[in-house]
Design a protein around this motif. Structure first.
Motif, short mmCIF file in Angstrom:
data_model
loop_
_atom_site.label_atom_id
_atom_site.label_comp_id
_atom_site.label_asym_id
_atom_site.label_seq_id
_atom_site.Cartn_x
_atom_site.Cartn_y
_atom_site.Cartn_z
N GLN A 1 0.84 -1.20 0.00
CA GLN A 1 0.00 0.00 0.00
C GLN A 1 0.87 1.25 0.00
OE1 GLN A 1 -2.32 -0.81 3.53
NE2 GLN A 1 -4.10 -1.47 2.33
N ALA A 2 1.91 1.23 0.81
CA ALA A 2 2.83 2.36 0.86
C ALA A 2 3.51 2.57 -0.48
CB ALA A 2 3.87 2.15 1.96
N CYS A 3 3.79 1.47 -1.18
CA CYS A 3 4.39 1.56 -2.51
C CYS A 3 3.46 2.28 -3.48
CB CYS A 3 4.72 0.16 -3.02
SG CYS A 3 5.45 0.14 -4.68
N ALA A 4 2.16 1.97 -3.40
CA ALA A 4 1.19 2.64 -4.26
C ALA A 4 1.23 4.15 -4.05
CB ALA A 4 -0.22 2.11 -3.97
N VAL A 5 1.30 4.56 -2.79
CA VAL A 5 1.30 5.98 -2.46
C VAL A 5 2.60 6.65 -2.91
CG1 VAL A 5 1.12 7.67 -0.60
CG2 VAL A 5 -0.24 5.55 -0.50
N GLU A 6 3.73 6.00 -2.62
CA GLU A 6 5.01 6.60 -3.02
C GLU A 6 5.10 6.73 -4.54
OE1 GLU A 6 9.88 6.09 -2.78
OE2 GLU A 6 8.61 4.49 -1.96
N SER A 7 4.66 5.71 -5.26
CA SER A 7 4.75 5.77 -6.72
C SER A 7 3.89 6.89 -7.28
CB SER A 7 4.35 4.42 -7.33
OG SER A 7 2.99 4.12 -7.08
N ALA A 8 2.73 7.12 -6.66
CA ALA A 8 1.87 8.22 -7.11
C ALA A 8 2.52 9.57 -6.83
CB ALA A 8 0.51 8.14 -6.41
N ALA A 9 3.10 9.71 -5.64
CA ALA A 9 3.73 10.98 -5.27
C ALA A 9 4.99 11.24 -6.09
CB ALA A 9 4.07 10.96 -3.78
N ARG A 10 5.77 10.20 -6.31
CA ARG A 10 7.05 10.34 -7.01
C ARG A 10 6.85 10.68 -8.49
NH1 ARG A 10 11.04 7.03 -9.38
NH2 ARG A 10 13.16 7.59 -8.75
N ASN A 11 5.82 10.11 -9.10
CA ASN A 11 5.58 10.34 -10.53
C ASN A 11 4.67 11.54 -10.79
OD1 ASN A 11 7.00 8.19 -11.97
ND2 ASN A 11 5.67 6.81 -10.82
N ASN A 12 4.21 12.19 -9.72
CA ASN A 12 3.28 13.31 -9.88
C ASN A 12 3.60 14.40 -8.86
OD1 ASN A 12 0.97 12.25 -11.85
ND2 ASN A 12 1.53 10.57 -10.46
N ARG A 13 4.77 14.98 -9.00
CA ARG A 13 5.22 16.00 -8.05
C ARG A 13 4.33 17.23 -8.05
NH1 ARG A 13 9.84 14.32 -4.92
NH2 ARG A 13 10.81 12.63 -6.10
N ASN A 14 3.60 17.44 -9.15
CA ASN A 14 2.74 18.61 -9.25
C ASN A 14 1.31 18.34 -8.76
OD1 ASN A 14 2.33 16.85 -11.40
ND2 ASN A 14 1.57 18.47 -12.75
N LEU A 15 1.06 17.13 -8.26
CA LEU A 15 -0.24 16.79 -7.69
C LEU A 15 -0.06 16.45 -6.21
CD1 LEU A 15 -1.65 14.42 -10.49
CD2 LEU A 15 -1.99 16.89 -10.26
N ASN A 16 -1.11 16.66 -5.43
CA ASN A 16 -1.07 16.30 -4.02
C ASN A 16 -1.76 14.95 -3.81
OD1 ASN A 16 0.27 18.66 -3.16
ND2 ASN A 16 -1.64 19.80 -3.31
N VAL A 17 -1.12 14.09 -3.03
CA VAL A 17 -1.60 12.73 -2.84
C VAL A 17 -2.14 12.59 -1.41
CG1 VAL A 17 -0.97 10.29 -2.86
CG2 VAL A 17 0.11 11.88 -4.48
N PHE A 18 -3.42 12.26 -1.31
CA PHE A 18 -4.07 12.09 -0.01
C PHE A 18 -4.41 10.62 0.21
CE2 PHE A 18 -4.52 16.59 -0.47
CZ PHE A 18 -4.61 17.10 0.82
N VAL A 19 -4.02 10.11 1.37
CA VAL A 19 -4.38 8.75 1.78
C VAL A 19 -5.40 8.89 2.91
CG1 VAL A 19 -3.52 6.49 2.44
CG2 VAL A 19 -1.99 8.13 1.33
N LEU A 20 -6.63 8.44 2.67
CA LEU A 20 -7.73 8.67 3.60
C LEU A 20 -8.12 7.37 4.30
CD1 LEU A 20 -9.96 11.02 1.39
CD2 LEU A 20 -8.08 11.63 2.94
N PHE A 21 -7.98 7.34 5.61
CA PHE A 21 -8.35 6.19 6.43
C PHE A 21 -9.65 6.48 7.17
CE2 PHE A 21 -3.85 5.37 5.88
CZ PHE A 21 -3.75 3.99 5.90
N PHE A 22 -10.51 5.47 7.30
CA PHE A 22 -11.68 5.57 8.16
C PHE A 22 -11.34 5.17 9.60
CE2 PHE A 22 -15.64 5.19 5.22
CZ PHE A 22 -15.23 6.33 4.56
N ALA A 23 -10.37 4.29 9.75
CA ALA A 23 -10.08 3.69 11.04
C ALA A 23 -9.60 4.72 12.06
CB ALA A 23 -9.03 2.59 10.88
#
Length: 340
Positions: free
Chosen positions: A86-108
């Motif tokens: 899961q962390a890999c998914a987030v890092e890959s999104a952030a790393r390949n999209n420096r001009n976008l903001n990546v939010f990880v939303l938890f309900f827990a």
């Protein structure tokens, strides 16, 4: 003159008090409904003593730029957990999209385990990653789904499978109604920039044509109409029909509604991507060469499926996934190489 000023101040205070009371009773009514529903929904109304709630972070308002965000959702009420993949998914999104903001939303509610916190700390070395918690009872307030949620929350708890699959997609669509942007899955790896995507849907496979990835550009008239219509379809589901309305059906009905005229130019703003775009590695790929070819052509993400592969194909998929992780989430990969 003084009497008029005093009267004006008194009226202002009374008005402010009325607004506060209104919001309080809205939340209280939802919480009272949730109390009598299944305990597996407790996180929908419980406050968090761990992850910062969305909107309370120092830069949340500034960073929730309309249609310039990528969202990942974890809607389970289980203790918050962030796995290496899961962390890999987030890092890959952030790393390949420096001009976008990546939010990880938890309900827990609650805090990360020591291991999950390590992954969270690595992710937050990227200045465009925000890990936040969503309290659903507040998230739906002042949205088209507020009354719908209140009326149906008890029904949700009786269908556990639907709750963690289709309802999850409803929340993803609600997030795009609020902010626009792209919503991805935590079992993916992002391989390329996402900023060229507008209002779209990505198909998982050519057999079922199920939609697994979608996004909305709310800066356009069509994008706004599309997401409003999707939320309206969701709102009109009830106890008898909700289980039949997967997100694929919701989106299909909206497109039929908005685009029934072939000369509707606005509908050209909507793109349906084939599996090769987001799901080049699928259970239906025949061999490693086919999967690699699909991935290298024009794939934006790959997904790791939990399904039955042959022993050889399983090894091929694992090798492809490991190669992608090493390249696109190098920090997480280095920290947890054995997991991949």
């Amino acid at each position: 003159m003084k009497k008029r000023s005093a009267f004006f101040i008194l009226c202002s205070l009374l008005g402010l008090t009325a607004i506060v009371c209104c919001v309080f009773w809205k939340e209280l009514s939802i919480e009272l409904t949730a109390v009598v529903s299944s305990s597996q929904l407790y996180c929908y109304w419980s406050r968090s003593n761990g992850i910062v709630e969305l909107g309370q972070g120092k830069w949340d308002k500034e960073m929730l730029i309309p249609s310039r965000c990528v969202f990942f959702h974890e809607t389970s009420c289980s203790p918050p957990d962030l796995t290496p993949r899961q962390a890999c998914a987030v890092e890959s999104a952030a790393r390949n999209n420096r001009n976008l903001n990546v939010f990880v939303l938890f309900f827990a509610t609650g805090q990360f385990s020591k291991k999950s916190q390590e992954f969270a700390d690595i992710l937050q070395t990227y200045d465009n990653v925000y890990i936040r918690r969503v309290r659903l009872s507040r998230y739906v307030i002042d949205t088209p789904l507020e009354s719908w949620f209140l009326a149906n929350v008890r029904e949700f708890s009786e269908n556990r499978d639907w709750l963690y699959k289709d309802f999850h997609d409803y929340i993803r669509m609600l997030t795009l109604w609020k902010f626009g942007g792209v919503t991805l899955n935590l079992n993916s790896i992002v391989l390329a920039p996402l900023d060229e995507l507008t209002t779209f849907a990505g198909v998982r496979d050519n057999r079922d044509m199920d939609i697994g990835v979608f996004g909305v550009d709310t800066s356009t008239n069509f994008g706004e109409k599309f997401v409003n219509a999707c939320v309206e379809v969701i709102k009109n589901t009830n106890a008898d029909s909700y289980s039949r309305y997967k997100i694929t059906r919701v989106i299909t009905e909206v497109l039929q509604q908005l685009c029934y005229q072939r000369d509707n130019r606005e509908c050209r703003q909507f793109t349906i991507y084939p599996p090769e775009k987001f799901y080049p590695v699928s259970p239906y790929s025949r061999n490693a060469d086919e999967m690699m070819t699909n991935m290298m052509k024009n794939a934006t993400t790959i997904h790791l499926f939990r399904t039955d592969y042959s022993r050889n194909d399983e090894a091929d998929v694992a090798a492809i996934y490991r190669m992608a992780a090493k390249q696109h989430c190098p920090k997480i990969y280095e920290h947890a190489e054995k997991i991949f």
